[in-house]
Every structure is written in structure tokens, then in C-alpha cells.
Design a protein around this motif. Sequence first.
Motif, PDB file in Angstrom:
ATOM      1  N   ASN A   1       0.818  -1.223   0.000  1.00 24.90           N
ATOM      2  CA  ASN A   1       0.000   0.000   0.000  1.00 24.90           C
ATOM      3  C   ASN A   1       0.846   1.265   0.000  1.00 24.90           C
ATOM      4  O   ASN A   1       0.510   2.240  -0.674  1.00 24.90           O
ATOM      5  N   LEU A   2       1.925   1.252   0.773  1.00 27.05           N
ATOM      6  CA  LEU A   2       2.718   2.483   0.920  1.00 27.05           C
ATOM      7  C   LEU A   2       3.667   2.711  -0.256  1.00 27.05           C
ATOM      8  O   LEU A   2       4.030   3.839  -0.547  1.00 27.05           O
ATOM      9  N   GLY A   3       4.074   1.642  -0.940  1.00 22.66           N
ATOM     10  CA  GLY A   3       5.133   1.757  -1.942  1.00 22.66           C
ATOM     11  C   GLY A   3       6.485   1.840  -1.245  1.00 22.66           C
ATOM     12  O   GLY A   3       6.636   1.339  -0.118  1.00 22.66           O
ATOM     13  N   TYR A   4       7.443   2.493  -1.900  1.00 19.65           N
ATOM     14  CA  TYR A   4       8.812   2.613  -1.359  1.00 19.65           C
ATOM     15  C   TYR A   4       8.953   4.044  -0.852  1.00 19.65           C
ATOM     16  O   TYR A   4       9.054   4.986  -1.648  1.00 19.65           O
ATOM     17  N   ILE A   5       8.927   4.213   0.475  1.00 15.88           N
ATOM     18  CA  ILE A   5       8.981   5.564   1.049  1.00 15.88           C
ATOM     19  C   ILE A   5      10.368   5.816   1.623  1.00 15.88           C
ATOM     20  O   ILE A   5      10.744   5.236   2.649  1.00 15.88           O
ATOM     21  N   ARG A   6      11.127   6.683   0.956  1.00 14.36           N
ATOM     22  CA  ARG A   6      12.465   7.056   1.447  1.00 14.36           C
ATOM     23  C   ARG A   6      12.283   8.083   2.552  1.00 14.36           C
ATOM     24  O   ARG A   6      11.511   9.040   2.399  1.00 14.36           O
ATOM     25  N   ILE A   7      13.003   7.889   3.643  1.00 13.87           N
ATOM     26  CA  ILE A   7      12.863   8.789   4.785  1.00 13.87           C
ATOM     27  C   ILE A   7      14.256   9.194   5.265  1.00 13.87           C
ATOM     28  O   ILE A   7      15.114   8.346   5.496  1.00 13.87           O
ATOM     29  N   SER A   8      14.412  10.505   5.427  1.00 14.18           N
ATOM     30  CA  SER A   8      15.723  11.022   5.820  1.00 14.18           C
ATOM     31  C   SER A   8      15.576  11.960   7.019  1.00 14.18           C
ATOM     32  O   SER A   8      14.684  12.800   7.007  1.00 14.18           O
ATOM     33  N   PRO A   9      16.380  11.815   8.065  1.00 10.12           N
ATOM     34  CA  PRO A   9      17.375  10.785   8.343  1.00 10.12           C
ATOM     35  C   PRO A   9      16.750   9.692   9.226  1.00 10.12           C
ATOM     36  O   PRO A   9      16.269   9.993  10.304  1.00 10.12           O
ATOM     37  N   LEU A  10      16.802   8.456   8.754  1.00  6.20           N
ATOM     38  CA  LEU A  10      16.185   7.373   9.517  1.00  6.20           C
ATOM     39  C   LEU A  10      17.156   6.792  10.553  1.00  6.20           C
ATOM     40  O   LEU A  10      16.771   5.999  11.392  1.00  6.20           O
ATOM     41  N   LYS A  11      18.434   7.183  10.429  1.00 10.59           N
ATOM     42  CA  LYS A  11      19.384   6.817  11.492  1.00 10.59           C
ATOM     43  C   LYS A  11      20.356   7.975  11.722  1.00 10.59           C
ATOM     44  O   LYS A  11      20.455   8.882  10.888  1.00 10.59           O
ATOM     45  N   ARG A  12      21.054   7.905  12.867  1.00 15.33           N
ATOM     46  CA  ARG A  12      21.990   8.970  13.229  1.00 15.33           C
ATOM     47  C   ARG A  12      23.257   8.905  12.397  1.00 15.33           C
ATOM     48  O   ARG A  12      23.770   7.813  12.159  1.00 15.33           O
ATOM     49  N   LYS A  13      23.757  10.060  11.948  1.00 13.63           N
ATOM     50  CA  LYS A  13      25.021  10.092  11.221  1.00 13.63           C
ATOM     51  C   LYS A  13      26.139   9.559  12.126  1.00 13.63           C
ATOM     52  O   LYS A  13      26.171   9.846  13.317  1.00 13.63           O
ATOM     53  N   GLY A  14      26.981   8.731  11.549  1.00 15.61           N
ATOM     54  CA  GLY A  14      28.084   8.169  12.332  1.00 15.61           C
ATOM     55  C   GLY A  14      27.779   6.780  12.878  1.00 15.61           C
ATOM     56  O   GLY A  14      28.692   6.070  13.284  1.00 15.61           O
ATOM     57  N   SER A  15      26.500   6.397  12.877  1.00 21.07           N
ATOM     58  CA  SER A  15      26.167   5.063  13.416  1.00 21.07           C
ATOM     59  C   SER A  15      26.550   3.966  12.424  1.00 21.07           C
ATOM     60  O   SER A  15      26.178   4.031  11.253  1.00 21.07           O
ATOM     61  N   PRO A  16      27.269   2.942  12.885  1.00 16.64           N
ATOM     62  CA  PRO A  16      27.667   1.847  11.984  1.00 16.64           C
ATOM     63  C   PRO A  16      26.608   0.745  11.933  1.00 16.64           C
ATOM     64  O   PRO A  16      26.837  -0.295  11.321  1.00 16.64           O
ATOM     65  N   TYR A  17      25.460   0.968  12.599  1.00 11.64           N
ATOM     66  CA  TYR A  17      24.492  -0.122  12.712  1.00 11.64           C
ATOM     67  C   TYR A  17      23.451  -0.116  11.589  1.00 11.64           C
ATOM     68  O   TYR A  17      22.840   0.896  11.289  1.00 11.64           O
ATOM     69  N   VAL A  18      23.274  -1.294  11.024  1.00 10.60           N
ATOM     70  CA  VAL A  18      22.306  -1.482   9.949  1.00 10.60           C
ATOM     71  C   VAL A  18      20.920  -1.706  10.546  1.00 10.60           C
ATOM     72  O   VAL A  18      20.794  -2.132  11.696  1.00 10.60           O
ATOM     73  N   GLY A  19      19.887  -1.380   9.773  1.00 11.09           N
ATOM     74  CA  GLY A  19      18.517  -1.673  10.210  1.00 11.09           C
ATOM     75  C   GLY A  19      17.772  -2.381   9.094  1.00 11.09           C
ATOM     76  O   GLY A  19      17.642  -1.817   8.004  1.00 11.09           O
ATOM     77  N   ARG A  20      17.378  -3.612   9.336  1.00 10.85           N
ATOM     78  CA  ARG A  20      16.583  -4.312   8.311  1.00 10.85           C
ATOM     79  C   ARG A  20      15.566  -5.207   8.992  1.00 10.85           C
ATOM     80  O   ARG A  20      15.948  -6.168   9.664  1.00 10.85           O
ATOM     81  N   ILE A  21      14.272  -4.854   8.827  1.00  7.85           N
ATOM     82  CA  ILE A  21      13.213  -5.670   9.417  1.00  7.85           C
ATOM     83  C   ILE A  21      12.217  -6.052   8.332  1.00  7.85           C
ATOM     84  O   ILE A  21      11.710  -5.173   7.613  1.00  7.85           O
ATOM     85  N   TYR A  22      11.941  -7.349   8.225  1.00  6.18           N
ATOM     86  CA  TYR A  22      10.877  -7.819   7.336  1.00  6.18           C
ATOM     87  C   TYR A  22       9.722  -8.312   8.215  1.00  6.18           C
ATOM     88  O   TYR A  22       9.891  -9.272   8.969  1.00  6.18           O
ATOM     89  N   PHE A  23       8.560  -7.660   8.102  1.00  7.39           N
ATOM     90  CA  PHE A  23       7.384  -8.111   8.853  1.00  7.39           C
ATOM     91  C   PHE A  23       6.600  -9.092   7.996  1.00  7.39           C
ATOM     92  O   PHE A  23       6.294  -8.799   6.826  1.00  7.39           O
ATOM     93  N   VAL A  24       6.264 -10.248   8.597  1.00 12.65           N
ATOM     94  CA  VAL A  24       5.505 -11.267   7.852  1.00 12.65           C
ATOM     95  C   VAL A  24       4.363 -11.790   8.728  1.00 12.65           C
ATOM     96  O   VAL A  24       4.380 -11.618   9.946  1.00 12.65           O
ATOM     97  N   ASN A  25       3.391 -12.438   8.089  1.00  8.48           N
ATOM     98  CA  ASN A  25       2.413 -13.212   8.846  1.00  8.48           C
ATOM     99  C   ASN A  25       3.082 -14.525   9.209  1.00  8.48           C
ATOM    100  O   ASN A  25       3.628 -15.210   8.334  1.00  8.48           O
ATOM    101  N   ARG A  26       3.017 -14.876  10.499  1.00 14.46           N
ATOM    102  CA  ARG A  26       3.772 -16.027  11.016  1.00 14.46           C
ATOM    103  C   ARG A  26       3.614 -17.286  10.153  1.00 14.46           C
ATOM    104  O   ARG A  26       4.586 -17.952   9.823  1.00 14.46           O
ATOM    105  N   GLY A  27       2.373 -17.568   9.738  1.00 10.99           N
ATOM    106  CA  GLY A  27       2.112 -18.805   8.990  1.00 10.99           C
ATOM    107  C   GLY A  27       2.779 -18.821   7.617  1.00 10.99           C
ATOM    108  O   GLY A  27       2.896 -19.877   6.993  1.00 10.99           O
TER     109      GLY A  27
END
Length: 238
Positions: free
Chosen positions: A193-219
Motif C-alpha cells: 500500500n505504501l510503496g517505497y517511502i524514502r525517509i531522511s534521516p532514519l538513522k543517526r550520522k556516524g552510526s555503523p548499525y544497519v537496520g533491516r526488518i521484514y514483517f511477515v504473517n507467522r504462517g
Amino acid sequence: MFSVRMRSSFHGKHVSGAERICKREDIRDTVYELLTRPDNYDYISVKIERVEVKEIEKALPIKTYTFEKVEEAREFAIGMLEKEGIKASILKKLFMELDTGASPDGGNMRGAMIVDIGSGERLEPDKRRGIRTVKVDWSSRKFITDLLLEKGYTLRTVDALAIATKNIHCGVVAEVCWSDDPDYTTGYIASKNLGYIRISPLKRKGSPYVGRIYFVNRGEKDRVITCLEKEAFLIRSL
Ligand code: PML
């Protein structure tokens, strides 16, 4: 068709990874292109594999939103994802885990978390490795790249948009992503529904940590993981 995948590292730390899907006669040029991508490495691997390819007609549509602060950007992302049925409390907890390294060793996961959309429980079988979206490319990579760069997007958008499009096609209900690159703070959320929504800044500058979450229906978890890791897709157009 053939999937050609490259990954490289330096002193055990990931440097770069990329994938192309090409015809047999283009393998040599493709390998050459991928080998010249990373600047500095002490390990590189290239994997070539024959794949049956299916097509996805259209990529997710792109929108971009820019904010002053990470907190505002994340509030916006959470508001949009609540519309997809994900609780704000679940998102805040996962963001906290990602901000300090979501792998059990406190570092970055190599792939994505896979999370039950109802309960927020992490379901990935290996919490260090996570889930990897592979075997996806554009039918006309050069054409799409030129078009996206001309519109002001980046090379990261070219790859991330292909991955997000495959994810949603495979049954991921919604996705959150930001890079491990400390200087690249634009991330995205995605859903049918949302499409691909780019959002800035979604993390703090300088942070080496990646963020990747896939939400699924358990089944649907196993079917979705098989699609993400085993099935090959070429995306035709924007
Ligand atoms: C964008 O600019 O379109 C967002 C790209 C996110 C890239 C994430 C990554 O490189 O892992």
C-alpha cells in the motif's frame, strides 16, 4: 540466466556486496564489473549460479520525505507502519535493538530480521545471519540506473528499490531498512500500500548499525523465506 554474486571484506569486516542476473554470454563482463567495485579488500568471492527467472512487471512507486531530526523521521515511519497494522511499541523496541547491533554478539546482523507482524516476535532461524534477499535485478539495469540518477536518487536506491520490490512480491507485508554506512542516513519503509517511502534521516550520522526488518504473517514465514533466498526475479520497469 545466471546469478552472479560478489562479496568482499577487509580484516573480516564486510566491504561490499552486489549481484547481477545476466545471460551466459555476459558473465565475463559482469564478473569484471563486480570485481572492480570494492576499493580495498583482502577477501573476495564471486558465485555464479544458473537460475530460472520470473518477471515482476513494475517496481514499487517511490516517495521521499525529509525531516530535521531522526526522532521526527522515525515518528513519521512509525505512523505510516501503524496503518499496516504494526504496533508502535513493537517498532520502538526493534529500533532500539537495531541501534545497538541486533546480532547476539552485539554487532550487525548479516541479513534482515524476520518478525511476526502480530506479536513482534523475531522468527529468523539464525539471529546472526538473518534473512538475505538475493537473486533480484533489473531487466535493463543501465536504463533504470540512468533514470533514477537523473531524478536525483542514488545508486543505493537502485539496489534497495529492487530488493524492496522483490520482498513485497514474495509476501513480506512491510519492511524497514537503513544502511550500515555511517554517512548514509536515508532509509526507507515499504509495503504494497505504501510503496517505497524514502525517509531522511532514519538513522543517526556516524552510526555503523544497519537496520533491516521484514514483517511477515507467522504462517507464511517459510514460504516467504524460500522466495527471498531461492527464487530469481527480474524487474522490468519503474
Ligand atoms: C534510498 O536512498 O533510496 C535508501 C537506500 C537504503 C540503502 C540501504 C543499504 O544500502 O543497505
